[in-house]
Design an enzyme around this catalytic site. Sequence first.
Site, mmCIF file in Angstrom:
data_model
loop_
_atom_site.group_PDB
_atom_site.id
_atom_site.type_symbol
_atom_site.label_atom_id
_atom_site.label_comp_id
_atom_site.label_asym_id
_atom_site.label_seq_id
_atom_site.Cartn_x
_atom_site.Cartn_y
_atom_site.Cartn_z
ATOM 1 N N SER A 351 40.161 38.261 100.815
ATOM 2 C CA SER A 351 39.922 36.874 100.462
ATOM 3 C C SER A 351 38.730 36.760 99.533
ATOM 4 C CB SER A 351 39.665 36.044 101.727
ATOM 5 O OG SER A 351 39.290 34.727 101.402
ATOM 6 N N LYS A 357 37.744 39.358 105.699
ATOM 7 C CA LYS A 357 39.187 39.233 105.914
ATOM 8 C C LYS A 357 39.919 40.375 105.198
ATOM 9 C CE LYS A 357 42.793 35.689 105.969
ATOM 10 N NZ LYS A 357 43.904 36.371 105.317
#
Length: 498
Positions: A351, A357
């Site tokens: 991300s 992430k």
Amino acid sequence: MSLTSGNQRTAPADHEHRTEHRHPTEHRHPTEHRHRTEHDMLGDVDVPADAYYGAHTARAVANFPITGETLAARPHLIGALAAVKQAAARANAEVGALDPALASAIADACAEIRGGALREQFVVDLIQGGAGTSTNMNANEVIANRALELLGRHRGEYEVVHPLDHVNLGQSTNDVYPTAVKLALDTHIAELLVALAGLREAFAAKAAEFADVLKMGRTQLQDAVPMTLGQEFGAFAATLAEDEQRLSEARLLLHELNLGGTAIGTGLNARPGYRERAIAYLRRLTGMATLVSSPDLIEATQDVGVFVQLSGVLKRIAVKLSKICNDLRLLSSGPQAGLGEIDLPARQAGSSIMPGKVNPVIPEAVNQIAFEVIGNDVTVTLAAEGGQLQLNAFEPVIYRSLSAGLDHLTAGIGVLTEHCVRGITANRRRLAQTVAASTGVVTALSPALGYETACAIALEAHHTGRPALDLVRERELLTEAELRELTTPASLTGLPAV
């Protein structure tokens, strides 16, 4: 559109392009030495002076600026075309239709092309009208001009080696193109089979690694009964083995050829004995001992059922592979708020806004390849259905769809194997916790407790959040020894006791 040549000066069929002999000339200033002029039934055509292709190919390049993806992007097809032309030249020499010296020059040119030479000269777009005629002519012209060089002549001296009268002798696009497509697809399939075997072996290795890891199996995304993570990965390996077998079966169907049928399967302009010799030479050149001539060349020329069959198998592989990728994404979801049962190798940051992430990018990529292959199957189906009378004119889009699917599946499976499956690890602690907390273990107790009692235990465990086995102990429904016996890994999973 068919290009058929029989005797060395056979007139072309109506509406077909033909490159007729005219001494090549060069433009004077300002394009001196940059072009040569060739002639076909429509008039003069400027061809780059250093090009091995000729008038028909130049027109096709202008006519079909469709995908930007030329024959050069499909080396398997180029090699297959060269193999067909090489076999045809040798066969024609043996039946007395072609001068042995010309046949040798043509065969030598084909051998060079099969070895990777002149690939950039195959400039026609993969999507084209004419049932592949432009592809066939691109090959005829390149081979003719290279053969001329080998004979010490200049490109364009077609009175010596003619693209149609010599290179295409006893042939038609309608038997050359589908034969070459089948040979090319066979090579694609061989590569896909290697990739599938690699992925199957990777899953089998993980099945062995995770053989002792208990987890909950799920149906309809709900807890079902216990299994091992090894069993789950073993099922992935087994389903891929089935696909390897189906693909191998479809591959064999490609080995029935219509070469020698010329325009519609009647064999017009091919000498007696040519067909058998051409097929025999193809066997030697390709190493494919199972190549055979179709028993009905008229049927074989119009039928594209083998491509529909192959496309269906590729769709089957794509659907099952996509399902496996869905499972990998689900099993690795979270990691905190999802299933989190396995960890996929981290390949890149997931991300631009959420720190830390990591996304399952490899399975996602393979999912997309699967979607493409499934869509291509619709294209192949419609193109096959669209054939009319003695010929299907839409084999170019059939080949493009199948070859793209085979290439992408092969590449995607390789990436999935190396960048994902080999690096998967089990979250053993999480798995043990979910098995202990799940009401699914009550199923194993149902024969001893009775369905109604087992159901009551499961519902209470679900509503209270307490482990089902603790409730069984509290109510003294089973002894500790009985519980241990019923909840061993072997009892829960059907695996043999160790």
